[in-house]
Design an enzyme around this catalytic site. Structure first.
Site, PDB file in Angstrom:
ATOM      1  N   PHE A 177       0.857  -1.185   0.000  1.00 27.82           N
ATOM      2  CA  PHE A 177       0.000   0.000   0.000  1.00 27.82           C
ATOM      3  C   PHE A 177       0.892   1.233   0.000  1.00 27.82           C
ATOM      4  O   PHE A 177       1.688   1.435   0.903  1.00 27.82           O
ATOM      5  CB  PHE A 177      -0.930   0.053   1.214  1.00 27.82           C
ATOM      6  CG  PHE A 177      -1.861   1.231   1.141  1.00 27.82           C
ATOM      7  CD1 PHE A 177      -3.023   1.167   0.382  1.00 27.82           C
ATOM      8  CD2 PHE A 177      -1.552   2.423   1.767  1.00 27.82           C
ATOM      9  CE1 PHE A 177      -3.875   2.273   0.275  1.00 27.82           C
ATOM     10  CE2 PHE A 177      -2.390   3.537   1.663  1.00 27.82           C
ATOM     11  CZ  PHE A 177      -3.546   3.456   0.918  1.00 27.82           C
ATOM     12  N   LYS A 236       2.395   9.982   8.160  1.00 28.50           N
ATOM     13  CA  LYS A 236       1.596   9.567   9.339  1.00 28.50           C
ATOM     14  C   LYS A 236       1.992  10.208  10.675  1.00 28.50           C
ATOM     15  O   LYS A 236       1.455  11.233  11.032  1.00 28.50           O
ATOM     16  CB  LYS A 236       1.552   8.045   9.414  1.00 28.50           C
ATOM     17  CG  LYS A 236       0.640   7.458   8.327  1.00 28.50           C
ATOM     18  CD  LYS A 236       0.205   6.025   8.587  1.00 28.50           C
ATOM     19  CE  LYS A 236      -0.959   5.620   7.717  1.00 28.50           C
ATOM     20  NZ  LYS A 236      -0.598   5.082   6.394  1.00 28.50           N
ATOM     21  N   ASP A 243       9.321   2.899   1.795  1.00 32.73           N
ATOM     22  CA  ASP A 243       8.126   3.621   2.203  1.00 32.73           C
ATOM     23  C   ASP A 243       7.971   3.429   3.709  1.00 32.73           C
ATOM     24  O   ASP A 243       7.492   2.397   4.178  1.00 32.73           O
ATOM     25  CB  ASP A 243       6.898   3.112   1.448  1.00 32.73           C
ATOM     26  CG  ASP A 243       5.642   3.917   1.784  1.00 32.73           C
ATOM     27  OD1 ASP A 243       5.682   4.688   2.769  1.00 32.73           O
ATOM     28  OD2 ASP A 243       4.631   3.773   1.071  1.00 32.73           O
TER      29      ASP A 243
END
Ligand SMILES: *Cc1c(COP(=O)(O)O)cnc(C)c1O
Length: 391
Positions: free
Chosen positions: A141, A255, A226
């Site tokens: 993702f 995040k 990532d």
């Protein structure tokens, strides 16, 4: 006189009704409205209290409304909220210096989300290598914008939006042979989550990331980690890559970066950086966001939260492994990024948790993803484990 924009008479039913009629119905929400958070707890509009094992999906690492983050946002909001990147600001300079230090990379480009960070990484990889192709992994993702979506594996997310960026090869995660067969002289970059988040907290075997690094080097392809979900202490080190000792060429982050304030960034090697005019963002590195991030990073340092995350993660995992449920296939993770794989859909456990004061998240249908704030206590972990056990 300050006007209060929140209607004091709102209740859950009213909020739900407005949402149904005014908000695009993209989310499947839990039927509660949250109004307040403190540390590892959140409170809903009816006054019910929850231990938060979701933490905004690995965002509230330092806890909800950490006093240092609140103070820093308040102070900065009174000084300067936004100016353009046409000008220098001290919060951005200070944060860039801090990020260079904790990432081990050379340069930072600021943006506003994980998806944007992935977009920036793709553009950077293409422009520095002059190559077009990417290699991503099954289950990966990386976000939902057209570029980032092209690197995201799930067909249900991709299909309605084709054509995407072509030239993306997907290989099974944790499979070195597949990477070596896929990477060649046309590969701009391989992008990998050092632990897969949305796919169900998948931890690769020791040596995997090192081998991927070697394969990239042999083909002059770039390696992008990532770290949007794994960053800022989530796995017990500043960034998850540190467990392997592997340095990527580009790293994405977002995040937890702003302690709950939205922001993102990429870090890269000196010789693989954007030059003048190659990329830009109106809000990227905005003073308010940078002030929030400096405070969140400072809190992790001042309160030894990396060590705490490691210690509590081990405690949490050992308690989970000791549960008397016969439907648990695996408990895995690092630090406070933990996945509990169940034989079946975990939606019922999430509902039971919510009804009993514990917020849980289910990813990849059958994996409970536990990513609480680092300020969670052993007692609260015990309550969470008991609740999952009883569910
Ligand atoms: C959440 C996530 C993204 C996307 O970040 P957004 O801030 O939602 O755009 C990208 N990559 C990974 C690994 C993520 O976990």
């Amino acid at each position: 006189m300050i006007r209060d924009f929140l209607d004091p008479n709102l209740n859950f039913e009213k909020i739900n009704q407005i949402d149904s009629s005014c908000v695009m119905q993209t989310y499947t929400r839990q039927p509660i409205a949250l109004v307040r958070g403190k540390g590892s707890l959140v409170f809903d509009i009816e006054g019910r209290k929850y231990i938060d094992c979701v933490a905004g999906i690995a965002v509230n690492n330092v806890g909800h409304c950490h006093p240092a983050v609140v103070e820093s946002i308040k102070n900065q909001a009174e000084q300067l909220i936004h100016v353009s990147n046409l000008y220098y600001t001290s919060p951005q300079a200070m944060l860039a210096e801090k990020l260079v230090s904790i990432t081990g990379m050379d340069r930072i480009f600021f943006c506003n989300s994980g998806t944007e960070a992935v977009e920036a990484a793709m553009k950077l990889a293409r422009t520095r290598t002059g190559r077009q192709n990417f290699v991503s992994t099954y289950g990966a993702f990386h976000g939902r914008s057209m570029g980032a979506l092209s690197l995201t594996h799930k067909e249900a997310y991709r299909n309605p939006f084709r054509p995407l960026v072509e030239n993306v090869d997907f290989v099974p995660y944790n499979d070195i042979k597949a990477v070596s067969e896929s990477v060649d002289q046309d590969t701009a970059a391989v992008i990998i989550e050092p632990i897969q988040g949305e796919a169900g907290v998948n931890v690769p075997s020791p040596g995997y990331l090192q081998e991927v690094r070697r394969i990239c080097d042999e083909n002059d392809a770039l390696l992008i980690f990532d770290e949007v979900q794994t960053g800022f202490g989530r796995t017990g080190t500043w960034f998850c890559r540190q467990h392997s000792g592997v340095l990527p060429d580009i790293m994405t982050m977002a995040k937890a970066m702003g302690g709950g304030f939205p922001m993102g960034a990429i870090a890269s090697r000196e010789d693989i950086s954007f030059g003048k005019g190659e990329h830009a963002s109106t809000f990227g590195g905005n003073p308010l966001a940078c002030a929030a991030s400096l405070a969140a990073i400072g809190a992790i340092e001042d309160e030894n939260m990396l060590e705490r995350c490691t210690r509590l993660g081990e405690y949490f995992m050992s308690r989970l492994k000791g549960m008397s449920r016969d439907d648990i296939l695996d408990v895995r993770g690092a630090g406070l990024m933990i996945g509990v794989e169940l034989g079946a859909d975990c939606g019922d456990i999430v509902s039971y948790g919510r009804e009993n004061g514990v917020l849980l998240n289910c990813t990849s249908d059958s994996v409970l993803r536990l990513v609480p704030p680092f300020v969670i206590t052993e007692e609260q972990i015990d309550t969470v484990v008991d609740t999952i056990e009883q569910a």
